[in-house]
Design a protein around this motif. Structure first.
Motif, short mmCIF file in Angstrom:
data_model
loop_
_atom_site.label_atom_id
_atom_site.label_comp_id
_atom_site.label_asym_id
_atom_site.label_seq_id
_atom_site.Cartn_x
_atom_site.Cartn_y
_atom_site.Cartn_z
N ASP A 104 0.83 -1.21 0.00
CA ASP A 104 0.00 0.00 0.00
C ASP A 104 0.86 1.25 0.00
N PHE A 105 1.93 1.17 0.76
CA PHE A 105 2.84 2.30 0.85
C PHE A 105 3.45 2.63 -0.51
N GLU A 159 9.90 1.26 9.61
CA GLU A 159 10.15 2.56 10.22
C GLU A 159 10.13 3.65 9.15
N LEU A 160 10.74 3.32 8.01
CA LEU A 160 10.72 4.26 6.89
C LEU A 160 9.28 4.47 6.40
N VAL A 161 8.54 3.40 6.31
CA VAL A 161 7.15 3.47 5.86
C VAL A 161 6.36 4.44 6.75
N SER A 210 7.37 15.78 -1.40
CA SER A 210 7.42 16.20 -2.80
C SER A 210 7.63 14.99 -3.70
N ARG A 211 7.36 15.18 -4.97
CA ARG A 211 7.55 14.11 -5.95
C ARG A 211 9.00 13.61 -5.97
N PRO A 212 9.98 14.52 -6.05
CA PRO A 212 11.38 14.04 -6.06
C PRO A 212 11.71 13.24 -4.80
N ALA A 213 11.20 13.70 -3.65
CA ALA A 213 11.49 13.00 -2.40
C ALA A 213 10.85 11.60 -2.42
N ALA A 214 9.61 11.54 -2.93
CA ALA A 214 8.93 10.25 -3.01
C ALA A 214 9.71 9.30 -3.91
N ASN A 215 10.28 9.83 -4.97
CA ASN A 215 11.05 8.98 -5.88
C ASN A 215 12.32 8.43 -5.24
N VAL A 216 12.91 9.24 -4.36
CA VAL A 216 14.09 8.77 -3.63
C VAL A 216 13.69 7.56 -2.78
N VAL A 217 12.56 7.66 -2.12
CA VAL A 217 12.09 6.57 -1.26
C VAL A 217 11.76 5.34 -2.09
N LEU A 218 11.08 5.56 -3.21
CA LEU A 218 10.72 4.43 -4.08
C LEU A 218 11.94 3.67 -4.58
N THR A 219 12.96 4.42 -4.94
CA THR A 219 14.19 3.77 -5.42
C THR A 219 14.77 2.88 -4.32
N ALA A 220 14.77 3.41 -3.10
CA ALA A 220 15.33 2.65 -1.98
C ALA A 220 14.50 1.39 -1.69
N ILE A 221 13.18 1.53 -1.72
CA ILE A 221 12.32 0.38 -1.45
C ILE A 221 12.52 -0.71 -2.51
#
Length: 467
Positions: A322-323, A373-375, A388-399
RNA sequence: GGCGCGGUACCCAAGCGGCUAAGGGAGAGGUCUGCAAAACCUCGAUUCGUCGGUUCGAGUCCGACCCGCGCCUCCA
């Protein structure tokens, strides 16, 4: 530094491969006389986690998994059906490969079959005879434990004490000493056999793994895995055969996976209290949920299979799914550099914690803790409209990076719905616009029956599959 | 009998001598919503099987005991 608990030393040790940057991994594979049960798959999934993590850490891994396609059970099974051994095992070999695919277990580099490596085994048995570690008796060949003083170093079993609590000796072959084990079984009427330099017959179970592992990985290799119940006698015997034959250390790191139990009892074919993957698929269990369940408890800890525990694992995995969905689909503001920075820091820490946890003898609970914890932290920002979109993309890449090790996120193609369901969803939207909530609710209920949950969000309706 | 594993909140589960005992599930409260569901947020163990000991300090080390489980030639 990666550390593993080594059964051989009984301690957690720093992992140092024989050759920098690469390693050889041997894992005991299936005996193809029946469908494997999910306890078997716990071991294979643990090995998959290990392998994926080693690759993730930059190692080149050469993975060998044997397939035992000749033994008492396969012979018995083939006989009962009146088919050839090959014909009989073919079905289960195919089933095994289908199963590991749906469980997302990465295939090994080599799957040697016992029946295709008889020559290697015979060569080894001959060598053991020449060196005096083995002897003939009535046309069969046995390994003499009396000649190998190191015996018992893996299982910590004292061979003098082997008899004390031992079960009744049922082996019909004659040996010099009750605890010697068979390397080569003399041909018996009506059973498959190979005509070889050491006479007609077939290999014992243990020599198979010694011959095939060293054939592909060399006389000494890095990691050997298996279930805890293989420690004795199987792996102990492999050490005896291989080290006697090659005169050098067999394996540097022995990693053993604990059992999967059912309601507190060991799952085994002989007790009949087991589930195969097919049993669970028939109950609409998502195989990746099973993967998550089998993966999410530390490999050296006993894991209790219950449908309730499986459901908890499902819900847990769903939270991550979901995240990711939320991050991928929400409309987010484009710019906000300072926040990207702090999200990067947060994400970097999660990734580092994830790696460090797995490097510590595959501490998966702690690694998943880092993911969740990140979630929570990112969800919290999302709830406050601070992502922000760029920040969300950073998280997505890591996941997605972490998912290279976990392999629990849905594949893109799983995100497609049959046309008739898409139509139903549209019909419900129409009903809602017309404030016909009774109809809307009945469509929602209908889809729920089919395992499709509809969620009305600010951006509109979205769906997800449960089960 | 020998060897070994485990007992942390209602359930699953990290923790390996010292910051507020991770994380997930369930539950409670809240946000959102036509109502829901789902999702999200917040909350939640003065306490780690029992009793002793070591230590300035112990869930973590030592000892005893209680409970559950595995292996001791089929087993992942």
């Amino acid at each position: 530094m990666i550390r593993f608990y080594n059964t051989l030393s009984g301690k957690i040790e720093d992992f140092r491969p024989l050759r920098p940057g690469e390693l050889g991994l041997y894992t005991c594979g299936p005996t193809v006389y029946d469908y494997p049960h999910i306890g078997n798959y716990r071991a294979y999934i643990f090995e998959d986690l290990l392998k994926r993590f080693l690759i993730f850490s930059g190692f080149k891994v050469t993975h060998v998994m044997n397939i035992t396609d000749v033994d008492d059970k396969t012979i018995k099974g083939a006989k009962a059906l009146g088919v050839s051994l090959n014909e009989y095992t073919k079905k289960y070999i195919e089933a095994f490969f289908e199963d590991i695919k749906v469980l997302r277990i990465q295939p090994a580099d080599h799957y040697p079959r016992a029946t295709e490596h008889i020559e290697d085994m015979v060569r080894m048995i001959k060598g053991l005879l020449d060196k005096g570690y083995a002897y003939f008796k009535d046309g069969s060949v046995y390994f003499s434990l009396a000649k190998f003083p190191d015996y018992g170093k893996l299982s910590k079993i004292n061979k003098e004490e082997l008899r004390a609590g031992a079960r009744v000796e049922t082996d019909e072959y004659e040996k010099e000493s009750v605890y010697d084990f068979v390397l080569w079984k003399k041909v018996k009427p009506g059973e498959p056999y190979w005509e070889t330099e050491i006479g007609p017959g077939r290999p014992g179970w243990h020599i198979e793994c010694s011959a095939m592992s060293t054939r592909y990985l060399g006389p000494t290799f890095d990691i050997h895995c298996g279930g805890i119940d293989n420690i004795f006698p199987h792996h102990e015997n492999e050490i005896a055969q291989s080290e006697a034959y090659y005169g050098q250390k067999f394996v540097n790191y022995w990693l053993h996976c604990h059992h999967l139990v059912v309601d507190g009892e060991k799952m085994s074919k002989s007790k009949g209290n087991f589930f195969t993957l097919r049993d669970l698929l028939a109950r609409q269990i998502n195989p990746v949920d099973l993967r998550y369940f089998l993966l999410s408890t530390h490999y050296r800890k006993m894991l209790n299979f219950t449908f309730d525990n499986l459901e908890q694992a499902r819900a847990s995995r769903q939270r991550i799914i979901d995240f990711v969905y939320e991050l991928e689909h929400q409309m987010l503001p484009q710019k906000s550099e300072s926040q990207t920075d702090s999200v990067s820091t947060m994400t970097g820490k999660a990734l580092a914690d994830f790696k460090d946890s797995l490097a510590d003898d595959l501490n998966i609970s702690s690694a998943l803790g880092a993911v969740f914890e990140l979630v929570r932290e990112i969800n919290s920002r999302l709830a406050r409209n601070e992502l922000s979109r760029p920040a969300a993309n950073v998280v997505l890449t890591a996941i997605h990076e972490m998912d290279k090790v976990l392999a629990i996120l849905p594949e893109k193609k799983e995100e497609e719905l049959p046309a008739e369901i898409v139509i139903k969803i549209e019909q419900r939207e129409q009903a809602r616009r017309e404030k016909n909530f009774a109809l809307a609710d009945s469509i929602r209920q209908e889809l729920l029956q089919q395992g499709i949950v509809l969620e009305d969000t600010r951006e509109g309706v979205r769906w997800k599959k449960i089960k």
